[in-house]
Structure formats: C-alpha cells, structure tokens
Design an enzyme around this catalytic site. Sequence first.
Site, PDB file in Angstrom:
ATOM      1  N   CYS A 144       0.836  -1.202   0.000  1.00  0.00           N
ATOM      2  CA  CYS A 144       0.000   0.000   0.000  1.00  0.00           C
ATOM      3  C   CYS A 144       0.875   1.258   0.000  1.00  0.00           C
ATOM      4  O   CYS A 144       1.482   1.544  -1.020  1.00  0.00           O
ATOM      5  CB  CYS A 144      -0.995  -0.060   1.149  1.00  0.00           C
ATOM      6  SG  CYS A 144      -2.483   0.865   0.762  1.00  0.00           S
ATOM      7  N   HIS A 147      -3.514  -5.101   0.294  1.00  0.00           N
ATOM      8  CA  HIS A 147      -2.869  -5.661   1.495  1.00  0.00           C
ATOM      9  C   HIS A 147      -2.932  -7.184   1.449  1.00  0.00           C
ATOM     10  O   HIS A 147      -3.923  -7.771   1.917  1.00  0.00           O
ATOM     11  CB  HIS A 147      -3.609  -5.208   2.752  1.00  0.00           C
ATOM     12  CG  HIS A 147      -3.499  -3.744   3.035  1.00  0.00           C
ATOM     13  ND1 HIS A 147      -2.703  -3.250   4.040  1.00  0.00           N
ATOM     14  CD2 HIS A 147      -4.078  -2.674   2.451  1.00  0.00           C
ATOM     15  CE1 HIS A 147      -2.811  -1.930   4.067  1.00  0.00           C
ATOM     16  NE2 HIS A 147      -3.643  -1.553   3.100  1.00  0.00           N
ATOM     17  N   GLU A 184      -1.457  -9.244   3.241  1.00  0.00           N
ATOM     18  CA  GLU A 184      -1.338  -9.839   4.588  1.00  0.00           C
ATOM     19  C   GLU A 184      -2.682 -10.239   5.192  1.00  0.00           C
ATOM     20  O   GLU A 184      -2.754 -11.161   5.999  1.00  0.00           O
ATOM     21  CB  GLU A 184      -0.589  -8.882   5.533  1.00  0.00           C
ATOM     22  CG  GLU A 184      -1.316  -7.599   5.943  1.00  0.00           C
ATOM     23  CD  GLU A 184      -1.172  -6.443   4.962  1.00  0.00           C
ATOM     24  OE1 GLU A 184      -0.839  -6.690   3.788  1.00  0.00           O
ATOM     25  OE2 GLU A 184      -1.403  -5.280   5.370  1.00  0.00           O
TER      26      GLU A 184
HETATM   27  N1  GLN Z   1      -2.004   6.654   2.790  1.00  0.00           N
HETATM   28  C1  GLN Z   1      -2.111   5.923   1.570  1.00  0.00           C
HETATM   29  C2  GLN Z   1      -3.472   6.104   0.914  1.00  0.00           C
HETATM   30  O1  GLN Z   1      -4.402   6.533   1.534  1.00  0.00           O
HETATM   31  C3  GLN Z   1      -1.808   4.443   1.793  1.00  0.00           C
HETATM   32  C4  GLN Z   1      -2.738   3.757   2.733  1.00  0.00           C
HETATM   33  C5  GLN Z   1      -2.201   2.449   3.242  1.00  0.00           C
HETATM   34  O2  GLN Z   1      -0.991   2.211   3.257  1.00  0.00           O
HETATM   35  N2  GLN Z   1      -3.067   1.597   3.737  1.00  0.00           N
HETATM   36  O3  GLN Z   1      -3.651   5.828  -0.244  1.00  0.00           O
END
Ligand code: GLN
Length: 544
Positions: free
Chosen positions: A384, A510, A512
């Site tokens: 992410c 994600h 995970e």
């Molecule tokens: N802050 C970033 C976004 O909002 C990544 C979010 C994250 O890592 N879950 O896109």
Amino acid sequence: MAGNCKYIFVTGGVASSLGKGIVSASLAKLLQARGHSVTIMKLDPYINVDPGTLNPYEHGECYVTDDGAETDLDLGHYERFLNVPTSQANNITSGRIYSNVIDKERKGDYLGKTVQVIPHITDEIKNAVMKLGDSGRYEVVITEIGGTVGDIESLPYVEALRQMKYDLGEDALSIHLTYIPYLQASGELKTKPTQHSVKMLLSLGVQADIVVCRSSYEMTEEMRKKIATFCNVKQHEVMQSLDAESIYDVPLMLLEEKLDIVVMNKLNLPLSGEPDLDNWKSFLHKLKNPKTKTRIALVGKYVELKDSYKSIAEAVGHAGAVNECDVEIDWIHSEDLGNGDVASILSGVHGIIVAPGFGERGVEGKIQAIQYARENKIPFLGICLGMQCAVVEFARNVLKLEDAFSGETNGNAKNRVIDLMDNQVGIVNKGGTMRLGAYRCNLVEGTRVSKIYGRTEISERHRHRYEFNNMYRAQYEENGMIPSGLNPDNDLVEIVEIKDHPWFIGTQFHPEYKSTVASPHPLFCSFIEATSVHAQVQSEVAEA
Ligand code: GLN
C-alpha cells in the site's frame, strides 16, 4: 442444519490483554476440527463506529474484511485460525450500536417510547449476535466481549449476555478468562483475583460455566479445586491457558485441557472421534523446526507497537513455516532512516518490507529504504503506502522526474505520480470513505506475480485513498517498472514490479489480510523464499 445454533460468550477479567481473541479462535479451531461450522464475533465497547479512524498506537492494526469493513485486529486471528472469511457482521462497536439505535429513534421506529440502554441498546446487541446465528450458516457462534468485566463501558454487553443466557438456556455458554498472578516474593500462584472476577461477573447476573485461567506456571489440582469451590463450577471446568511460545500452540494446549469436550458436552453437541488437526500440527512442526534462517527489515512508522503490523508479522510467520525458514524481523522506524545512514541501518538484512501507513511522517525514510533495496538487489515487498513510495522513488531516481511525490505528502508537487482519484476528491468525512475491501485484479501474463499466484485472476483487499497515476504509466513501463496487476473494472494499477531485480514487488492492496495457517499467502511465501536465496548468496560471498 440440524438443531439450534449454539452461542458461546467469552468475557475477560482481572487484566486486559490476556488473549481472549486467541482463546476464542483456538476454541473455534477445535470445534471446526471436530466438524462443526463456527464463526466468531467481537463486541467492542468503544464509541468509535469502527476502528478505522483509530490511530494504530491506540489498538494496533485495523483489519479489513472482504466486504470492506474496518475491524478489530482480533478478526485477523479468527480468519488465520479458521480460514473462513469474516465480515462487518463479525465486529460491532458500541458506537455502531448507539448509532443504529439513534437512527431508528430519529425515524420514529420506537413509536414515542423513551429510548433506554435496557431494552433498546441491549436488544440491538442481542440482534447483532443472533443475526449471525439466524443466518443458518453456523452451528456455533462464539462472541468475544471486549474489555474487562466490571468496566462501565462493557456493562450493556454483559447485560445482553445475561438476557441471552436466560433466553437460550442450554444453547448458551459463558467462558470467563482470568489471570493467575505469580508472586515472586513468596513463589506462589494466586487464585484470589480469579475468584473476585468470577464474583464480579456473577454480580451482573452471569454465572461463568467454564473458567479459563491464563498463567505463566502450571496450576495444581488443588488450585483448580479451590477455584471450582468458590466459583460454582466443577473442577474439570477450570482450565489453564499457559503462556505459549506461539499463538498457534494455544489450540493444542486447550485440547489437552479438554476445553472442546467440556464445551460440546455442555452444549449437547455430538462428540464423534478425534479432532482433525493434522494440517495444523504439520504447520506447527515446520514453524518450530526451521532448516534455514533469514533476517528481514520491516520499515514502518508505528514499529514501537508491533500490533500495528499484526497481519504482516503473521503472514511472514506463515511464509517462514512454508519455507521451513526462521525469519527474524528487524523493526525499523522509518523516521530513523530519514535522518540516518540507511546502508548501516539496513546492512545485513536479506529482505525489506515497507509497511502501509498514512500521512507524511516517515515517508522520506521509506523512500530511502526502497532505493537501497532496489539498487542493492535486495528482495523488496511494498504494501500500500510501501508500494506508493516505491513508485515515487522510481520516479525520482530512475525516471529523473524532479519534484515527484504522492499527492498525500505534497498536493502541490509538479509530478504527483501517486494521486487522488476523482471520486475521492472533495470527501471530507474520514470514517469508511476509503477504497475498502476486496477488488478484482488481473495479473499480466508472464510477469513475476502471475507466476507466483499461478493464475491471472485474483481478488485482494484494499484500504487507501491514493492511487498510481496512470498518466505516467508508459514512462514506468519503458524504464522497467511494470504494472503487473490491473483492476479490470477501472484499469487502476494494483501491482508494480521491477523486471531487472531478483524480487521487487509493490502491491496497492494488502496481501497480509488473506494469509492463514491453512492457506499462507503466495506473495509472502515467494518473498521469504527470495530472502532465503539472498541469505544463501550473501553467506557464499562472505565465505569466498
Ligand atoms: N495513505 C495511503 C493512501 O491513503 C496508503 C494507505 C495504506 O498504506 N493503507 O492511499
């Protein structure tokens, strides 16, 4: 489904953080291994409507389900143990309960009645629990009540539990998890706090049917007898839950205590044969008997509280077991990298994971860690924000785009290679407004990820606002960073990888969240394999 749904409630006393979630998940695992369909839900006593708006320092990671619910990290344990997806229905907070009740009141649903904690709030809680049972999908619903019995905040939940036990009779069961402290000076384990805690629960109208005692040392029969006498339970209904080397040991430890048999007898569930835990045991065997060793860096900004990255650490553990590899995690604070000597902090690691996150703090440190991984050909997994930082790093150092940023850290930068999509612009509410939950992703044939997954259509869970900016896509492709996973519905880039690197992958989703004991995640498995190859090469270089 034959028979009524059975309901098990797990409360906690004496201290917080005793591991109600792990005990609930372990019991569920044992019942599942005996052929029963089980689900687990968590009732959280705080007023936030969901934990999505909480800083990870408060409660650790926010776990995301397929249906896009932002939930308590215990749901991650439920999925990792049971390998069955959870949903919004598996996590209810006081905030959500109150918000539902207030919505109904505004609509006039209560027909002019005074709206009160009892019966309106308690009914809403009971409905949330019974909804899972009424779905017809489960024989057993385990409900974990967050907090500690006696807290003002959890009183409505305990009252709902009292009513449900009364209504459901033999179809409901209450398990109380307590703590047995060890007094260093006298060298004794003490049962008094447990006695008081069971009494506290009883004073709220709930008799514990089974008392599970968390302890660092073996309990004697004498102690069990004492607790049984004082707490209106039988001696075999007092169980110990000793500190475990791994959370995945707990089901087997509770099996020794016969928790599953006692529960099934009390709920009139048929006992047939032994539980099937062969796969579980073989996972544990591999976890505990590694043949190789690697060290990876996990770069994040909440590393002081490891629960902030719970699912990542667990997914790494699953992948370590698959590879029969002992993976040591170096928890690296991204802000330390921003100020210091990246090469010396990261020297000797065989792989680097750059964690998800929000906001500006620590981002430059993450970008430096990625540059180090890219240039030194160290296996890299960016998740992410970690993927977004990889995209920014590549823009600055390979595409030579000056002033490359994510719109999140610099909304006025010239080259916002990561930016808000039109549908996110103008949203002011913070709760539940991100791109959340499962989205489809198509993998480009011939790419590293398509080989790792062994197929080209996948679905993974998201939690973010910002996206890869498709205006720059051609430049990336021409220079060796390949968008290898694309959203088939809107063409968003979900995965990037670098061709000319042993293992460099960034995912906008994600992975995970979907790694479980029964089904470890392919990306983590492949990443750990790559780190172990890297470790091997490093040691050969050192020996030469
Ligand atoms: N802050 C970033 C976004 O909002 C990544 C979010 C994250 O890592 N879950 O896109």
